[in-house]
Design an enzyme around this catalytic site. Sequence first.
Site, PDB file in Angstrom:
ATOM      1  NE  ARG A 119       2.559   1.649   8.812  1.00 37.23           N
ATOM      2  CZ  ARG A 119       1.930   0.773   9.592  1.00 37.23           C
ATOM      3  NH1 ARG A 119       2.564   0.200  10.598  1.00 37.23           N
ATOM      4  NH2 ARG A 119       0.670   0.466   9.374  1.00 37.23           N
ATOM      5  CE  LYS A 221       0.233  -2.258   6.558  1.00 32.55           C
ATOM      6  NZ  LYS A 221       0.675  -3.352   7.443  1.00 32.55           N
ATOM      7  CD  GLU A 257       7.089  -8.096  10.117  1.00 26.27           C
ATOM      8  OE1 GLU A 257       5.986  -7.718  10.557  1.00 26.27           O
ATOM      9  OE2 GLU A 257       7.780  -7.407   9.353  1.00 26.27           O
TER      10      GLU A 257
END
Length: 374
Positions: A119, A221, A257
């Site tokens: 990621r 992220k 989310e």
Amino acid sequence: MSNMICASFTLSKVGARRLTIQAASALRATEPVFRDEEYADIDWNNLGFGLTRTDYMYVAKCTENKEFQQGELSDYGNVELSPAAGVLNYGQGLFEGTKAFRGDDGRVFLFRPDQNGIRMQIGAERMCMRSPSVQQFVDAVKQTSLANRRWIPPPGKGSLYIRPLLIGSGPILGLSPAPEYTFLVYASPVGNYFKNGMAPLNLYVDNEFHRATRGGAGGVKSITNYAPVLKAVLRAKEQGFSDVVYLDSVHKKYIEEASSCNIFLVKGNVISTPATIGTILEGITRRSIIDIASDLGYQVEERCIAIDELMEADEVFTTGTAVSVASVGSITYKGQRVEYKIGDEMVSQILHKTLVGIQVGRIEDKHNWVVEID
Ligand SMILES: *Cc1c(COP(=O)(O)O)cnc(C)c1O
């Protein structure tokens, strides 16, 4: 001197781990046998979610068009940056979060650290940064965990939260990628999310602020995704809510989310979670819960979920490395509050127990997710 390498960290270099040599084996003059360090002297029964300073951090750097150099452990401490560092001026930075768990027998496990490494690579590509290889990433997480071993909580008391960072540390004035990157890993022990058993979340659905937009960086992220939601989170907390649920920015209708965790709903035997289409962070816990739920025989769907459907669910829960699996007790949207059933027999509790069981080596790890380190 090259002006590209102005940003440097002030670090005192230290050896690997502080280790104690057992007297008996030293006498035998064979290879020293290292005894496990004792636990750090803190109150393990009252660990919260705050930052606890640990002993070591890992740092590696990479200059323009080169591979990352081999990293080193150093004493945990402040970092020194050029005022013109890319991360300070243009937010060129990514973070990760993963945990080290102590099993009942004292063994130490990581949970899918390769997925965090992958990621970080995907995020680095989006943010025009160089990134460490997945192997270097996992190795850095292992080294940081072992060097701070005395900070890994005793079984059942919590876990060591590990925070890898990738930042544009080199100086840059015009809008352009930084000439140097720093990969840094630090760690802090954290307590269990559920202090007294169940602590259901009360979520607020925000109709004004959005976390991400199509084409933006909500799917990676990036550190740039978090300061903009603080306002929504603080406002919700002032009114007694635990966190915010964000809606899609185009229709203001589909749930995405929460601020730092993914969301699921249960209706009958079907578990649903929003599909990730660039505006939702693809949680490793989310993916693992999808697989665990399928293994347990639930039907799992990843699709668009309208807010109305969430309000009519039997059960709602959130997932993330920090929260693990957290039951939602209520959701408030446009002044309407719905409450969900909570209790031990809930789907979220079954999934939570299974996930934690795998993470601490108590339940068979048939997907090969767990990495034992020593
Ligand atoms: C980190 C994060 C999650 C959860 O991801 P995990 O890999 O499960 O920890 C979910 N949403 C956001 C916005 C996050 O930053």
